[in-house]
Design a protein around this motif. Sequence first.
Motif, PDB file in Angstrom:
ATOM      1  N   TYR A 129       3.974  -6.361 -11.077  1.00 34.93           N
ATOM      2  CA  TYR A 129       4.857  -6.965 -10.076  1.00 34.93           C
ATOM      3  C   TYR A 129       5.614  -8.117 -10.725  1.00 34.93           C
ATOM      4  O   TYR A 129       5.031  -8.952 -11.433  1.00 34.93           O
ATOM      5  CB  TYR A 129       4.011  -7.469  -8.908  1.00 34.93           C
ATOM      6  N   ALA A 178      -0.260  -6.739  -4.826  1.00 33.33           N
ATOM      7  CA  ALA A 178       0.070  -5.835  -5.925  1.00 33.33           C
ATOM      8  C   ALA A 178      -0.972  -5.923  -7.033  1.00 33.33           C
ATOM      9  O   ALA A 178      -1.387  -4.900  -7.603  1.00 33.33           O
ATOM     10  CB  ALA A 178       1.463  -6.156  -6.465  1.00 33.33           C
ATOM     11  N   VAL A 230      -0.832  -2.842  -9.594  1.00 39.85           N
ATOM     12  CA  VAL A 230       0.582  -2.485  -9.731  1.00 39.85           C
ATOM     13  C   VAL A 230       1.330  -3.659 -10.370  1.00 39.85           C
ATOM     14  O   VAL A 230       1.337  -4.757  -9.809  1.00 39.85           O
ATOM     15  CB  VAL A 230       1.216  -2.149  -8.369  1.00 39.85           C
ATOM     16  N   LEU A 241      -4.115  -3.953  -6.340  1.00 43.57           N
ATOM     17  CA  LEU A 241      -3.982  -2.510  -6.523  1.00 43.57           C
ATOM     18  C   LEU A 241      -3.607  -2.129  -7.951  1.00 43.57           C
ATOM     19  O   LEU A 241      -3.413  -0.947  -8.248  1.00 43.57           O
ATOM     20  CB  LEU A 241      -2.928  -1.961  -5.548  1.00 43.57           C
ATOM     21  N   HIS A 244       2.309   1.806  -3.449  1.00 47.19           N
ATOM     22  CA  HIS A 244       1.243   2.269  -4.338  1.00 47.19           C
ATOM     23  C   HIS A 244       0.891   3.723  -4.058  1.00 47.19           C
ATOM     24  O   HIS A 244       0.626   4.514  -4.982  1.00 47.19           O
ATOM     25  CB  HIS A 244       0.011   1.380  -4.165  1.00 47.19           C
ATOM     26  N   SER A 245       0.919   4.121  -2.789  1.00 42.22           N
ATOM     27  CA  SER A 245       0.499   5.471  -2.411  1.00 42.22           C
ATOM     28  C   SER A 245       1.453   6.543  -2.917  1.00 42.22           C
ATOM     29  O   SER A 245       1.058   7.709  -3.037  1.00 42.22           O
ATOM     30  CB  SER A 245       0.372   5.576  -0.881  1.00 42.22           C
ATOM     31  N   TRP A 267       0.839  -1.206   0.000  1.00 39.45           N
ATOM     32  CA  TRP A 267       0.000   0.000   0.000  1.00 39.45           C
ATOM     33  C   TRP A 267       0.868   1.247   0.000  1.00 39.45           C
ATOM     34  O   TRP A 267       0.589   2.228  -0.698  1.00 39.45           O
ATOM     35  CB  TRP A 267      -0.929  -0.002   1.210  1.00 39.45           C
ATOM     36  N   LYS A 274       5.011   2.686 -10.638  1.00 42.27           N
ATOM     37  CA  LYS A 274       4.449   2.106 -11.855  1.00 42.27           C
ATOM     38  C   LYS A 274       4.822   0.643 -12.034  1.00 42.27           C
ATOM     39  O   LYS A 274       4.414   0.003 -13.003  1.00 42.27           O
ATOM     40  CB  LYS A 274       4.911   2.904 -13.079  1.00 42.27           C
TER      41      LYS A 274
END
Length: 240
Positions: A199, A192, A197, A195, A72-73, A69, A77
């Motif tokens: 990975y 991941a 993202v 969200l 991501h915050s 998190w 990318k």
Amino acid sequence: MLAIIGGSRLAKLPVLEVTHRQVVRTPYGDPSCALTFGRVGQQSVVFIARHGYGNSIAPHEINYRANIWALHSVGVKGVVAIGSVGGIRPDITPGSLVVPHDLIDYTWGRKHTFFEGADRAIKRVDLSAPYDDRLRLLLLAAAERAGLDVVRDSVYAVTQGPRLETCAEIARLERDGADVVGMTGMPEAALARELGVPYASLCIVTNWASGLGLQDAAANFNSDIIAGSTEQLQRILQAL
């Protein structure tokens, strides 16, 4: 910006030109440590040591949700997760570098989702391909540019830890189709994906798994081999 998650063999990233560090608070508790920002070449990078700066957080105690998190915050990318694994497949020897293409999750009791609780709708993500194809290909291309061989395809068995596995457990993992074994690949990949993202994972094979090579898996560790592989791993990250 690219995120790199360091494992037990990469608690710091020497090739990172550090600009600043940032403590990030999350709804899921504290991450393993502050985020370290900087550059590798011309690429903006943020680094986090999943086991903490002192390598003191056991695999089953890592706050995976807070780590993912937090990354991501800050707008990453993509995430490249570094891991230490044991070799199961005969050609994946200590010192090898591996870019897994699939995994089997044997962990239990870990927080595997952001979507739980009475106030959150269930979200079921597709994990048929747990690693992002494009990021995997970029890693493989980076290894080629660096002139280094990596194992292109392997199945990563994720066990609970922190103890190493028994010989019978490794035999079971081998029958299940696992090629390497480690303790931190999940729930990182699933979180991941939740969200959105990308990975991928880049692993150092530090030893033969139990019952393979020397009888004692811990005794398979060769510090000179691992030091060389860690240097090669950083060359791949620079090329990436």
